[in-house]
Design a protein around this motif. Sequence first.
Motif, PDB file in Angstrom:
ATOM      1  N   ALA A  36       1.038  -1.163   0.062  1.00 29.91           N
ATOM      2  CA  ALA A  36      -0.169  -0.194   0.025  1.00 29.91           C
ATOM      3  C   ALA A  36       0.979   1.138  -0.100  1.00 29.91           C
ATOM      4  O   ALA A  36       2.323   1.423   0.805  1.00 29.91           O
ATOM      5  N   TYR A  37       0.468   2.345  -0.860  1.00 30.95           N
ATOM      6  CA  TYR A  37       1.280   3.629  -0.986  1.00 30.95           C
ATOM      7  C   TYR A  37       0.668   4.637  -1.742  1.00 30.95           C
ATOM      8  O   TYR A  37      -0.364   4.193  -2.469  1.00 30.95           O
ATOM      9  N   ASP A  38       0.943   5.768  -1.144  1.00 31.63           N
ATOM     10  CA  ASP A  38       0.727   6.923  -1.993  1.00 31.63           C
ATOM     11  C   ASP A  38       1.549   7.040  -3.083  1.00 31.63           C
ATOM     12  O   ASP A  38       2.104   7.370  -3.570  1.00 31.63           O
ATOM     13  N   GLY A  39       0.067   6.826  -4.238  1.00 38.57           N
ATOM     14  CA  GLY A  39       0.341   6.652  -5.863  1.00 38.57           C
ATOM     15  C   GLY A  39      -0.224   5.659  -7.182  1.00 38.57           C
ATOM     16  O   GLY A  39      -0.200   5.759  -7.745  1.00 38.57           O
ATOM     17  N   HIS A  40      -0.387   4.866  -6.091  1.00 41.05           N
ATOM     18  CA  HIS A  40      -0.982   3.586  -7.053  1.00 41.05           C
ATOM     19  C   HIS A  40      -2.157   3.634  -7.956  1.00 41.05           C
ATOM     20  O   HIS A  40      -2.434   3.232  -8.712  1.00 41.05           O
ATOM     21  N   ASP A  41      -3.114   5.148  -7.205  1.00 42.60           N
ATOM     22  CA  ASP A  41      -3.847   5.535  -8.275  1.00 42.60           C
ATOM     23  C   ASP A  41      -3.705   6.753  -8.685  1.00 42.60           C
ATOM     24  O   ASP A  41      -4.781   6.977  -9.390  1.00 42.60           O
ATOM     25  N   LYS A  42      -2.701   6.883  -9.206  1.00 44.87           N
ATOM     26  CA  LYS A  42      -2.571   8.641  -9.796  1.00 44.87           C
ATOM     27  C   LYS A  42      -2.016   7.988 -11.305  1.00 44.87           C
ATOM     28  O   LYS A  42      -1.976   6.902 -11.252  1.00 44.87           O
ATOM     29  N   CYS A  43      -1.272   8.986 -12.160  1.00 38.90           N
ATOM     30  CA  CYS A  43      -1.185   9.194 -13.552  1.00 38.90           C
ATOM     31  C   CYS A  43      -0.305   8.787 -13.815  1.00 38.90           C
ATOM     32  O   CYS A  43       0.649   9.546 -12.634  1.00 38.90           O
TER      33      CYS A  43
END
Length: 294
Positions: free
Chosen positions: A189-196
């Motif tokens: 889990a990390y910040d950015g997994h669903d980013k462009c």
Amino acid sequence: MKLDFAYYPGCAAKQVQKEADVAARAVAGSLGITLHEMPRATCCGAVSLRETRPAFSLAVAARILSEAEEGGRDLVTICNTCLQTLTHANHRFKTEPELLDKINHVLVQAGVRPYQASIQVYHLLWVITDQIEPEKVRAKVVKPLKGLRVAPFYGCHNLRPEEIFDAKAGEKADHLDRLIVLLGGEPVAYDGHDKCCGFHVMLSDKVEMRAMVARNCLNAKEAGAEVMITPCTLCDMSMGSFQGPAEKVVGKRIELPEMNFAQLIAVAMGLEGKAGLNRLHVSPKAALSRRGIG
């Protein structure tokens, strides 16, 4: 359920990301998924065509969808942008009959079979995780990932806009996470997994694009990821081949192995000869070997 689809790999998988196409075909064959070629299909036009010439974009999508429909098959792809482009058009054709009539008039003038809006568009990842029993997939795994920490990078074009996708997709999608667990790995889990991934600003702002790549990759690595996987050949291009240029922009080493989801499945299924790991810009072989997988 008959796993029989018209296969639309997209332009990137036919050229610079050929390893994703080879791996996808191998994995599909092993799982009993039949992928039929679409010899008349062209580029979907992606977002750029949809924004600059929307009517032309719809006609291109309808022609592609019509070819799949002519064979009586739903369409499957391995590119998020192709997925979004064709799903967006298909959603409009199914909900706006007057629009479909207008586009079909264009198709008929061009000598193309009219589209009846009777098929669905899927991602191959969805087929594997939603249409095949988990036990069947697990039975094909001969080299389980042994807790390999894998960062799932969903990208954005298989998530948004949520309203055009099936209820199991959209913003709350968990297909990659479920796949990683099924193969014996541990999702990170990390910040950015669903980013462009930045691909679509590559030409307009290359510095920002590379900074986006660096942020996503570094967030994943700092969270403990040993490798990263994506369900999109354009994301593969950004997060893999542009890692080097991204490092120069942020002044930090990244060195995070990135591969297409089908390549990781191929490794776990013992199909290394079809995984194309030698084509990757950052090799995952050391990470796999540490886990006794390579």
